[in-house]
Design a protein around this motif. Sequence first.
Motif: not given
Length: 138
Positions: A60-71, A100-109
């Motif tokens: 699924r695409r949200y803004a500029g990010l693709f969330f992909s699951l392989c099942v 995207e920046l939230d994911l980069v700078f808060n990857f541990h969360k």
Amino acid sequence: MIRFILLQNRQGKTRLAKYYVPLEDSEKHKVEYEVHRLVVNRDPKFTNFVEFRTHKVIYRRYAGLFFSLCVDITDNELAYLECIHLFVEILDHFFSNVCELDLVFNFHKVYLILDEFILAGELQETSKKRMGELEKLD
């Protein structure tokens, strides 16, 4: 069972990768490249499910990010599509309109949230209220 989850931007940079099956690093990079090429070039008119090797990729695409699951090929696509949406809602709750920046700078969360949400390739927690309690850990 979920084999892996990938969050990638439109350029193909992987912002989050979690594998629930053992793969060599070279194979991981190859998989990330193949999945990105598969989902970024698909016409938006098509479904968000695509066969990948002997499995299925639900994305699924949200803004500029693709969330992909392989099942696994026999798993319910709509359940996993809803799973992706719920994961994005939880991230939105934590980061107030996640980007995207939230994911980069808060990857541990992000990994902490993901580990509460999916454990060993199986969906564990679907309650937004329960996931909201993770904020108290900060």
